[in-house]
Design a protein around this motif. Structure first.
Motif, PDB file in Angstrom:
ATOM      1  N   ARG A  78      -4.304 -20.731 -75.327  1.00  0.00           N
ATOM      2  CA  ARG A  78      -3.064 -21.742 -75.010  1.00  0.00           C
ATOM      3  C   ARG A  78      -1.979 -21.465 -75.236  1.00  0.00           C
ATOM      4  O   ARG A  78      -1.296 -21.320 -74.341  1.00  0.00           O
ATOM      5  CB  ARG A  78      -4.132 -23.165 -75.187  1.00  0.00           C
ATOM      6  CG  ARG A  78      -5.255 -23.999 -74.217  1.00  0.00           C
ATOM      7  CD  ARG A  78      -5.473 -25.164 -74.230  1.00  0.00           C
ATOM      8  NE  ARG A  78      -5.062 -25.845 -75.456  1.00  0.00           N
ATOM      9  CZ  ARG A  78      -4.231 -26.633 -75.289  1.00  0.00           C
ATOM     10  NH1 ARG A  78      -2.862 -27.022 -75.182  1.00  0.00           N
ATOM     11  NH2 ARG A  78      -3.749 -27.294 -77.235  1.00  0.00           N
ATOM     12  N   PHE A  79      -1.948 -21.099 -76.089  1.00  0.00           N
ATOM     13  CA  PHE A  79      -0.732 -20.636 -76.732  1.00  0.00           C
ATOM     14  C   PHE A  79      -0.088 -19.380 -77.091  1.00  0.00           C
ATOM     15  O   PHE A  79      -0.750 -18.790 -77.323  1.00  0.00           O
ATOM     16  CB  PHE A  79       0.055 -21.549 -77.765  1.00  0.00           C
ATOM     17  CG  PHE A  79       0.121 -23.223 -77.593  1.00  0.00           C
ATOM     18  CD1 PHE A  79      -0.752 -23.912 -76.165  1.00  0.00           C
ATOM     19  CD2 PHE A  79       0.559 -24.004 -78.456  1.00  0.00           C
ATOM     20  CE1 PHE A  79      -0.218 -25.121 -76.153  1.00  0.00           C
ATOM     21  CE2 PHE A  79       0.879 -25.309 -78.275  1.00  0.00           C
ATOM     22  CZ  PHE A  79       0.444 -25.792 -77.192  1.00  0.00           C
ATOM     23  N   THR A  80       0.946 -19.275 -76.102  1.00  0.00           N
ATOM     24  CA  THR A  80       1.538 -17.353 -76.960  1.00  0.00           C
ATOM     25  C   THR A  80       2.655 -17.423 -78.026  1.00  0.00           C
ATOM     26  O   THR A  80       3.220 -17.831 -76.577  1.00  0.00           O
ATOM     27  CB  THR A  80       0.975 -16.577 -75.490  1.00  0.00           C
ATOM     28  OG1 THR A  80       0.289 -16.794 -74.847  1.00  0.00           O
ATOM     29  CG2 THR A  80       1.558 -15.197 -75.923  1.00  0.00           C
ATOM     30  N   VAL A  81       3.090 -16.896 -78.850  1.00  0.00           N
ATOM     31  CA  VAL A  81       3.777 -16.723 -79.619  1.00  0.00           C
ATOM     32  C   VAL A  81       4.371 -14.843 -79.587  1.00  0.00           C
ATOM     33  O   VAL A  81       3.109 -14.185 -79.309  1.00  0.00           O
ATOM     34  CB  VAL A  81       4.037 -17.113 -80.769  1.00  0.00           C
ATOM     35  CG1 VAL A  81       2.729 -16.397 -82.022  1.00  0.00           C
ATOM     36  CG2 VAL A  81       4.871 -17.303 -81.498  1.00  0.00           C
ATOM     37  N   SER A  82       5.432 -14.624 -78.757  1.00  0.00           N
ATOM     38  CA  SER A  82       6.363 -14.046 -78.526  1.00  0.00           C
ATOM     39  C   SER A  82       7.495 -13.510 -79.586  1.00  0.00           C
ATOM     40  O   SER A  82       8.099 -14.896 -80.355  1.00  0.00           O
ATOM     41  CB  SER A  82       5.954 -13.429 -77.678  1.00  0.00           C
ATOM     42  OG  SER A  82       6.983 -14.135 -76.957  1.00  0.00           O
ATOM     43  N   HIS A  83       8.057 -12.625 -79.763  1.00  0.00           N
ATOM     44  CA  HIS A  83       9.879 -12.632 -80.509  1.00  0.00           C
ATOM     45  C   HIS A  83      10.220 -11.066 -79.494  1.00  0.00           C
ATOM     46  O   HIS A  83       9.329 -10.420 -79.007  1.00  0.00           O
ATOM     47  CB  HIS A  83       9.165 -12.168 -81.924  1.00  0.00           C
ATOM     48  CG  HIS A  83       8.823 -11.146 -81.838  1.00  0.00           C
ATOM     49  ND1 HIS A  83       9.453 -10.159 -82.122  1.00  0.00           N
ATOM     50  CD2 HIS A  83       7.283 -10.116 -82.120  1.00  0.00           C
ATOM     51  CE1 HIS A  83       9.091  -8.633 -82.496  1.00  0.00           C
ATOM     52  NE2 HIS A  83       7.431  -9.442 -82.878  1.00  0.00           N
ATOM     53  N   ASP A  84      11.613 -11.313 -79.622  1.00  0.00           N
ATOM     54  CA  ASP A  84      12.609 -10.635 -78.724  1.00  0.00           C
ATOM     55  C   ASP A  84      13.689 -10.196 -80.115  1.00  0.00           C
ATOM     56  O   ASP A  84      14.881 -10.911 -79.935  1.00  0.00           O
ATOM     57  CB  ASP A  84      12.704 -10.722 -77.249  1.00  0.00           C
ATOM     58  CG  ASP A  84      13.635 -10.503 -77.005  1.00  0.00           C
ATOM     59  OD1 ASP A  84      14.110  -8.937 -77.856  1.00  0.00           O
ATOM     60  OD2 ASP A  84      14.204  -9.729 -75.418  1.00  0.00           O
ATOM     61  N   ASN A  85      13.375  -9.061 -80.442  1.00  0.00           N
ATOM     62  CA  ASN A  85      14.458  -8.434 -81.888  1.00  0.00           C
ATOM     63  C   ASN A  85      15.670  -8.637 -81.734  1.00  0.00           C
ATOM     64  O   ASN A  85      16.275  -8.639 -82.120  1.00  0.00           O
ATOM     65  CB  ASN A  85      13.655  -7.189 -82.952  1.00  0.00           C
ATOM     66  CG  ASN A  85      12.582  -8.022 -83.655  1.00  0.00           C
ATOM     67  OD1 ASN A  85      12.432  -9.242 -83.362  1.00  0.00           O
ATOM     68  ND2 ASN A  85      12.145  -7.087 -84.175  1.00  0.00           N
ATOM     69  N   ALA A  86      16.136  -7.942 -80.515  1.00  0.00           N
ATOM     70  CA  ALA A  86      16.870  -7.940 -79.762  1.00  0.00           C
ATOM     71  C   ALA A  86      17.775  -8.943 -79.190  1.00  0.00           C
ATOM     72  O   ALA A  86      19.461  -9.314 -79.518  1.00  0.00           O
ATOM     73  CB  ALA A  86      17.139  -6.886 -78.367  1.00  0.00           C
ATOM     74  N   LYS A  87      17.492 -10.404 -79.523  1.00  0.00           N
ATOM     75  CA  LYS A  87      17.847 -11.560 -78.877  1.00  0.00           C
ATOM     76  C   LYS A  87      17.555 -11.872 -79.996  1.00  0.00           C
ATOM     77  O   LYS A  87      17.653 -13.172 -79.742  1.00  0.00           O
ATOM     78  CB  LYS A  87      17.323 -12.189 -78.029  1.00  0.00           C
ATOM     79  CG  LYS A  87      17.992 -11.628 -77.001  1.00  0.00           C
ATOM     80  CD  LYS A  87      16.964 -12.506 -75.419  1.00  0.00           C
ATOM     81  CE  LYS A  87      17.355 -11.061 -74.115  1.00  0.00           C
ATOM     82  NZ  LYS A  87      16.274 -12.550 -73.084  1.00  0.00           N
ATOM     83  N   ASN A  88      16.981 -12.018 -81.158  1.00  0.00           N
ATOM     84  CA  ASN A  88      16.583 -13.099 -82.414  1.00  0.00           C
ATOM     85  C   ASN A  88      15.925 -13.953 -82.337  1.00  0.00           C
ATOM     86  O   ASN A  88      16.183 -15.479 -82.171  1.00  0.00           O
ATOM     87  CB  ASN A  88      17.811 -12.859 -83.550  1.00  0.00           C
ATOM     88  CG  ASN A  88      18.682 -12.187 -84.082  1.00  0.00           C
ATOM     89  OD1 ASN A  88      17.486 -11.044 -84.675  1.00  0.00           O
ATOM     90  ND2 ASN A  88      19.528 -12.500 -84.812  1.00  0.00           N
TER      91      ASN A  88
END
Length: 126
Positions: free
Chosen positions: A67-77
């Motif tokens: 149900r949940f998804t974690v993600s990251h955008d390193n360019a935006k920290n």
């Protein structure tokens, strides 16, 4: 020092979705573990998801898998928590967390996190 600022909480009906964001202020390009936790009234804080900003498979608590998804955008920290199919039992204050300085620990070991944001409230009604 790490500063974490969450946003995106709110009130939704069961079955709805929300996306939480966490902006991290760190003055380095090093990768590290970032996590999401939650705490409901009268309950202990629990780890929800963990992710290594250098890549790899995220980790989730059994209660949110699928149900949940974690993600990251390193360019935006920035780290995100996409929450779908929300249930009333997901109601809690949600906190972003960081493991800093970076260690070799597994990001799914929720005891490694030592910096916290101020939290953002999520309320799910039935």
């Amino acid at each position: 020092q790490v500063q974490l600022v969450e946003s995106g909480g709110g009130s939704v009906q069961a079955g709805g979705s929300l996306r939480l964001s966490c902006v991290a202020t760190v003055y380095t390009d090093a990768n590290n573990c970032m996590g999401w936790f939650r705490q409901a009234p009268g309950k202990e804080r629990e780890g929800v998801a963990g992710i290594y900003t250098g890549g790899g498979t995220p980790n989730y608590a059994d209660s949110v898998k699928g149900r949940f998804t974690v993600s990251h955008d390193n360019a935006k920290n920035t780290v995100y928590l996409q929450m779908n199919s929300l249930k009333p039992e997901d109601t809690a204050m949600y906190y972003c967390a960081a493991n800093w300085p970076p260690s070799n620990a597994w990001c799914g070991s929720f005891s490694i996190y030592n910096y916290w944001g101020q939290g953002t409230q999520v309320a799910v009604s039935s």
